[in-house]
Scaffold this motif. Structure first.
Motif, PDB file in Angstrom:
ATOM      1  N   GLN A 108       0.839  -1.203   0.000  1.00 14.71           N
ATOM      2  CA  GLN A 108       0.000   0.000   0.000  1.00 14.71           C
ATOM      3  C   GLN A 108       0.874   1.254   0.000  1.00 14.71           C
ATOM      4  O   GLN A 108       0.636   2.179  -0.773  1.00 14.71           O
ATOM      5  CB  GLN A 108      -0.916  -0.018   1.221  1.00 14.71           C
ATOM      6  N   PHE A 109       1.875   1.287   0.855  1.00 15.89           N
ATOM      7  CA  PHE A 109       2.764   2.451   0.933  1.00 15.89           C
ATOM      8  C   PHE A 109       3.561   2.621  -0.360  1.00 15.89           C
ATOM      9  O   PHE A 109       3.744   3.740  -0.845  1.00 15.89           O
ATOM     10  CB  PHE A 109       3.713   2.339   2.130  1.00 15.89           C
ATOM     11  N   GLN A 112       1.738   4.274  -3.107  1.00 20.65           N
ATOM     12  CA  GLN A 112       1.530   5.709  -2.939  1.00 20.65           C
ATOM     13  C   GLN A 112       2.741   6.534  -3.377  1.00 20.65           C
ATOM     14  O   GLN A 112       2.663   7.758  -3.437  1.00 20.65           O
ATOM     15  CB  GLN A 112       1.205   6.016  -1.474  1.00 20.65           C
ATOM     16  N   LYS A 154      11.225   7.181   4.152  1.00 19.00           N
ATOM     17  CA  LYS A 154       9.814   7.554   4.009  1.00 19.00           C
ATOM     18  C   LYS A 154       8.905   6.384   4.382  1.00 19.00           C
ATOM     19  O   LYS A 154       7.918   6.556   5.109  1.00 19.00           O
ATOM     20  CB  LYS A 154       9.543   7.998   2.564  1.00 19.00           C
ATOM     21  N   LEU A 155       9.239   5.182   3.901  1.00 14.55           N
ATOM     22  CA  LEU A 155       8.428   4.013   4.218  1.00 14.55           C
ATOM     23  C   LEU A 155       8.483   3.694   5.711  1.00 14.55           C
ATOM     24  O   LEU A 155       7.461   3.363   6.317  1.00 14.55           O
ATOM     25  CB  LEU A 155       8.889   2.800   3.396  1.00 14.55           C
ATOM     26  N   LYS A 156       9.662   3.822   6.300  1.00 16.52           N
ATOM     27  CA  LYS A 156       9.805   3.583   7.736  1.00 16.52           C
ATOM     28  C   LYS A 156       8.934   4.561   8.520  1.00 16.52           C
ATOM     29  O   LYS A 156       8.244   4.185   9.465  1.00 16.52           O
ATOM     30  CB  LYS A 156      11.271   3.727   8.148  1.00 16.52           C
ATOM     31  N   GLN A 157       8.939   5.814   8.098  1.00 14.68           N
ATOM     32  CA  GLN A 157       8.129   6.832   8.764  1.00 14.68           C
ATOM     33  C   GLN A 157       6.642   6.499   8.636  1.00 14.68           C
ATOM     34  O   GLN A 157       5.886   6.658   9.595  1.00 14.68           O
ATOM     35  CB  GLN A 157       8.425   8.213   8.170  1.00 14.68           C
ATOM     36  N   GLN A 158       6.234   6.006   7.473  1.00 13.10           N
ATOM     37  CA  GLN A 158       4.826   5.639   7.288  1.00 13.10           C
ATOM     38  C   GLN A 158       4.433   4.483   8.210  1.00 13.10           C
ATOM     39  O   GLN A 158       3.345   4.488   8.774  1.00 13.10           O
ATOM     40  CB  GLN A 158       4.558   5.286   5.820  1.00 13.10           C
ATOM     41  N   ASN A 161       4.160   5.972  11.704  1.00 10.58           N
ATOM     42  CA  ASN A 161       2.931   6.764  11.818  1.00 10.58           C
ATOM     43  C   ASN A 161       1.705   5.850  11.921  1.00 10.58           C
ATOM     44  O   ASN A 161       0.781   6.136  12.678  1.00 10.58           O
ATOM     45  CB  ASN A 161       2.759   7.703  10.620  1.00 10.58           C
ATOM     46  N   ASN A 162       1.739   4.755  11.171  1.00 15.22           N
ATOM     47  CA  ASN A 162       0.626   3.813  11.209  1.00 15.22           C
ATOM     48  C   ASN A 162       0.555   3.125  12.575  1.00 15.22           C
ATOM     49  O   ASN A 162      -0.532   2.883  13.088  1.00 15.22           O
ATOM     50  CB  ASN A 162       0.751   2.797  10.086  1.00 15.22           C
TER      51      ASN A 162
END
Length: 167
Positions: A108-109, A112, A154-158, A161-162
Motif C-alpha cells: 500500500q505504501f 503511494q 519515508k516508508l519507515k516513517q509511514q 505513523n501507522n
C-alpha cells in the motif's frame, strides 16, 4: 519458418522472465482484471520492440525497462480514466496478496510513491544491484543509492505513523 522460430524463442524468453513482468504489473495495477490487460500490453510492446533490444545489456534489464515504461503509461491513462468516470474501488480483495498485514501495508505504501520511486523500490525489492537499477531506470548509481535511502526513510516513517494511529 524463421518467424515461427522467432515466436517460439520469444515465448520461451517471456516464460522464463514472466516473474519480472508480473511483478511490475502488480506494482502498477492493483486490480486483477486490469492487470491482465497491462501484462498483455507489456508483452505486445516487448514483441514490437524485440528488434531494438541491445545485446550489450542483460535481457532482464531490457524487459524491466519496457515493462516499467508500459506500466507507467498504463498507470497514467488509468488515473485519467478513473478521474473521468469516478469509479474507483481500491478495497477489492486480491487472492495473490500476502496474508501478512505488514506486507500488505508495504504494498500500500509503495503504491503511494511517485512513479520513479515506485519503480526503483520494486527493483530494489527484487534484489537488483544499484548498477542494474541504474541501467534499467537510466539514472546514475549514486542517484539510485540516494533515492533508495530516502524511500526507505519515508516508508519507515509511514510504518511508524501507522503504528501510532493503531495504539
Amino acid at each position: 519458418m524463421t518467424n515461427l522460430k522467432d515466436k517460439a524463442y520469444f515465448s520461451e524468453i517471456m516464460e522464463a522472465n514472466k516473474r519480472i513482468i508480473l511483478k511490475v504489473a502488480y506494482a502498477y495495477c492493483p486490480w486483477p482484471e486490469e492487470r491482465d490487460d497491462l501484462v498483455q500490453e507489456i508483452l505486445i510492446q516487448l514483441w514490437n520492440s524485440r528488434e531494438k533490444y541491445n545485446k550489450q545489456f542483460k535481457l532482464s534489464t531490457w524487459i524491466y525497462r519496457v515493462a516499467l515504461n508500459v506500466s507507467i503509461s498504463f498507470y497514467r491513462k488509468q488515473i485519467l480514466r478513473d478521474n473521468k468516470t469516478s469509479i474507483i474501488n481500491e478495497n477489492l480483495p486480491d487472492e495473490t496478496e500476502s496474508a501478512n498485514p505488514k506486507i500488505q501495508m508495504l504494498h500500500q505504501f509503495i503504491n503511494q510513491l511517485k512513479e520513479l520511486d515506485k519503480a526503483i523500490m520494486l527493483l530494489y525489492l527484487e534484489d537488483k544491484s544499484h548498477r542494474e537499477i541504474s541501467e534499467i531506470m537510466g539514472i546514475s548509481e549514486s542517484n539510485v543509492g540516494t533515492k533508495i535511502n530516502r524511500i526507505k526513510k519515508k516508508l519507515k516513517q509511514q510504518f511508524e505513523n501507522n503504528k501510532d494511529t493503531e495504539s
